[in-house]
Design a protein around this motif. Structure first.
Motif, PDB file in Angstrom:
ATOM      1  N   PRO A 141       4.627  -8.401   6.371  1.00  0.00           N
ATOM      2  CA  PRO A 141       3.687  -6.754   7.296  1.00  0.00           C
ATOM      3  C   PRO A 141       5.083  -6.055   6.877  1.00  0.00           C
ATOM      4  N   VAL A 150       6.738  -4.003   5.236  1.00  0.00           N
ATOM      5  CA  VAL A 150       7.091  -3.525   3.721  1.00  0.00           C
ATOM      6  C   VAL A 150       6.860  -2.645   2.899  1.00  0.00           C
ATOM      7  N   ASN A 155      10.513  -1.940  -2.429  1.00  0.00           N
ATOM      8  CA  ASN A 155       9.512  -0.124  -1.855  1.00  0.00           C
ATOM      9  C   ASN A 155      10.893   0.204  -0.804  1.00  0.00           C
ATOM     10  N   THR A 186       7.269   6.267   0.060  1.00  0.00           N
ATOM     11  CA  THR A 186       7.631   7.848   0.800  1.00  0.00           C
ATOM     12  C   THR A 186       7.734   8.438  -0.228  1.00  0.00           C
ATOM     13  N   LYS A 221       3.251  -1.811   1.633  1.00  0.00           N
ATOM     14  CA  LYS A 221       1.745  -1.816   1.497  1.00  0.00           C
ATOM     15  C   LYS A 221       0.893  -0.891   1.311  1.00  0.00           C
ATOM     16  N   SER A 222       0.722  -0.222   2.533  1.00  0.00           N
ATOM     17  CA  SER A 222      -0.255   0.607   2.896  1.00  0.00           C
ATOM     18  C   SER A 222      -0.065   1.775   2.497  1.00  0.00           C
ATOM     19  N   THR A 223       1.248   2.682   3.055  1.00  0.00           N
ATOM     20  CA  THR A 223       2.032   3.767   2.138  1.00  0.00           C
ATOM     21  C   THR A 223       2.258   3.777   0.639  1.00  0.00           C
ATOM     22  N   LEU A 234      16.098   3.956   1.555  1.00  0.00           N
ATOM     23  CA  LEU A 234      17.352   3.990   2.806  1.00  0.00           C
ATOM     24  C   LEU A 234      17.768   2.857   2.696  1.00  0.00           C
TER      25      LEU A 234
HETATM   26  N1  LIG Z   1      11.484   5.141   4.453  1.00  0.00           N
HETATM   27  C1  LIG Z   1      10.586   5.082   3.864  1.00  0.00           C
HETATM   28  N2  LIG Z   1       9.936   4.189   5.407  1.00  0.00           N
HETATM   29  C2  LIG Z   1       8.786   3.572   3.963  1.00  0.00           C
HETATM   30  C3  LIG Z   1       8.251   3.379   3.293  1.00  0.00           C
HETATM   31  N3  LIG Z   1       7.268   2.389   2.178  1.00  0.00           N
HETATM   32  C4  LIG Z   1       6.463   2.595   4.070  1.00  0.00           C
HETATM   33  N4  LIG Z   1       7.883   3.024   4.850  1.00  0.00           N
HETATM   34  C5  LIG Z   1       7.338   3.000   5.948  1.00  0.00           C
HETATM   35  O1  LIG Z   1       7.682   1.966   6.751  1.00  0.00           O
HETATM   36  C6  LIG Z   1       6.451   1.433   7.634  1.00  0.00           C
HETATM   37  C7  LIG Z   1       5.657   0.527   7.199  1.00  0.00           C
HETATM   38  O2  LIG Z   1       4.889   0.519   6.516  1.00  0.00           O
HETATM   39  P1  LIG Z   1       2.971  -0.255   5.485  1.00  0.00           P
HETATM   40  O3  LIG Z   1       2.542   0.339   4.835  1.00  0.00           O
HETATM   41  O4  LIG Z   1       2.714   0.234   6.514  1.00  0.00           O
HETATM   42  O5  LIG Z   1       3.700  -1.317   5.581  1.00  0.00           O
HETATM   43  P2  LIG Z   1       2.718  -2.385   5.115  1.00  0.00           P
HETATM   44  O6  LIG Z   1       3.415  -3.449   4.887  1.00  0.00           O
HETATM   45  O7  LIG Z   1       1.476  -1.848   4.494  1.00  0.00           O
HETATM   46  O8  LIG Z   1       2.523  -3.268   6.625  1.00  0.00           O
HETATM   47  P3  LIG Z   1       0.746  -4.371   7.379  1.00  0.00           P
HETATM   48  O9  LIG Z   1      -0.201  -3.043   7.302  1.00  0.00           O
HETATM   49  O10 LIG Z   1       1.825  -4.596   8.430  1.00  0.00           O
HETATM   50  O11 LIG Z   1       1.483  -5.353   5.687  1.00  0.00           O
HETATM   51  C8  LIG Z   1       6.065   2.982   7.716  1.00  0.00           C
HETATM   52  O12 LIG Z   1       6.482   3.577   9.339  1.00  0.00           O
HETATM   53  C9  LIG Z   1       5.674   3.467   7.070  1.00  0.00           C
HETATM   54  O13 LIG Z   1       5.897   4.996   6.825  1.00  0.00           O
HETATM   55  C10 LIG Z   1       9.884   4.041   1.942  1.00  0.00           C
HETATM   56  O14 LIG Z   1       8.988   3.928   1.002  1.00  0.00           O
HETATM   57  N5  LIG Z   1       9.987   4.464   2.224  1.00  0.00           N
END
Ligand SMILES: Nc1nc2c(ncn2[C@@H]2O[C@H](COP(=O)(O)OP(=O)(O)OP(=O)(O)O)[C@@H](O)[C@H]2O)c(=O)[nH]1
Length: 300
Positions: free
Chosen positions: A15, A17, A122, A154, A19-21, A126
């Motif tokens: 979670p 990391v 990803n 992002t 994935k949705s972004t 940062l």
């Molecule tokens: N700085 C930075 N933040 C990122 C990047 N990708 C995602 N984030 C941040 O990381 C957080 C989690 O991103 P999500 O895309 O919700 O992660 P996920 O893997 O889909 O999470 P789950 O739905 O819980 O599995 C958010 O606050 C995003 O803005 C990136 O490349 N750089």
């Protein structure tokens, strides 16, 4: 012109990391979140990336978590079988975190996967580059990844390159879903499944479960009825003949039954047009589609 490529790709990772972004970035405005009401499989389509020469269908794999009980374990089996049936797996980790137990557990599960597995590191925005290489090194020692891409979901770094390489690893295949209408019509998938269900019902297993239905159009109205056009893909001329039936009788029955269900689903009158097309060996090209039929009961 190069041949069209297509395939199903799973994105997995702990979670948060990103994935949705990542999905949102590559789909841009065309976010095609699929949440069909009557989902017939547990494999959810997350989004579909379509270009002129390729289509990547990103799927969710449910149950990628440590089993807590028997049911979970069963789900994990299902998830695992999904992982072997997609054309590639994207394992996403975050550059600002050390490998944790969750990552190790996923990697252990991935050991049984024979399809290409990419490591996506990803959030590289940062971390300092000096810290990135040792991290990649750590992960590389845990598995021999087919490809490794440091990215920022992002900021967009390296995402284009990743999509390019991913496309190249996919098998040749047709465009399974329409270009852009999917966003507005999450029903496309379900409508296709309903048609497929009728084919299997009526053909009494004479046609393999691998028959694929692709809804091509579902937006125009004529005489107050929603016009739906769908292609039914089979592998051999003989199967085509069975589905069409004597004087078109079978196809007509399929159409009548499917239309009834689709009208119930959508709550409106529908005019359904079906075509049967032979597409040799598409099953070999896409193991994932096959399971939409084969493992449906097992996965339910
Ligand atoms: N700085 C930075 N933040 C990122 C990047 N990708 C995602 N984030 C941040 O990381 C957080 C989690 O991103 P999500 O895309 O919700 O992660 P996920 O893997 O889909 O999470 P789950 O739905 O819980 O599995 C958010 O606050 C995003 O803005 C990136 O490349 N750089």
């Amino acid at each position: 012109m190069p041949n069209h490529r297509s395939g199903f790709v799973a994105i997995i990772g702990r979670p948060n990391v990103g994935k949705s972004t990542f999905m949102n970035r590559i789909l841009g405005e065309k976010v095609a979140i699929m949440s069909p009401k009557a989902q017939t499989t547990r494999n959810k389509i997350n989004g579909i990336y379509t270009t002129d020469d390729a289509q990547i269908v990103f799927v969710d794999t449910p149950g990628i978590h440590k089993p807590q009980n028997e049911l979970d374990e069963y789900m994990d089996q299902a998830a695992l079988s999904t992982l072997n049936q997609v054309d590639a797996v994207m394992f996403m980790v975050a550059a600002d975190e050390q490998p944790g137990r969750g990552d190790k557990w996923i990697l252990q599960e991935l050991e049984k996967v024979t399809k290409p597995v990419f490591l996506l590191v990803n959030k590289i925005d940062l971390v300092h580059p000096d810290d990135l290489l040792p991290l990649i090194d750590q992960y590389s020692r845990m598995r021999n990844f087919d490809q490794i891409f440091p990215i920022s979901a992002t900021e967009g770094n390296n995402v284009e390159e990743l999509l390019h390489s991913l496309t190249e690893t996919l098998p040749e295949g047709p465009q399974y879903y329409p270009d852009d209408e999917l966003t507005d019509h999450p029903e496309y998938f379900v409508v296709g499944e309903l048609i497929r269900e009728k084919i299997l019902e009526l053909s009494h297993d004479e046609v393999p479960h691998a028959v694929a239905v692709v809804v091509e159009r579902m937006k125009d109205y004529q005489g107050g009825k929603l016009q739906i056009e769908a292609n039914i893909f089979v592998e051999r001329d003989g199967q085509k003949a069975i589905i069409i039936g004597k004087g078109g009788s079978m196809l007509k029955q399929i159409g009548i039954r499917a239309r009834r269900d689709i009208e119930n689903l959508l709550g409106e009158k529908v005019n359904l047009k079906l075509w049967v097309k032979v597409q040799k060996n598409w099953r070999d090209n896409n193991a994932y589609l096959r399971t939409l039929g084969y493992n449906k009961k097992d996965l339910r």
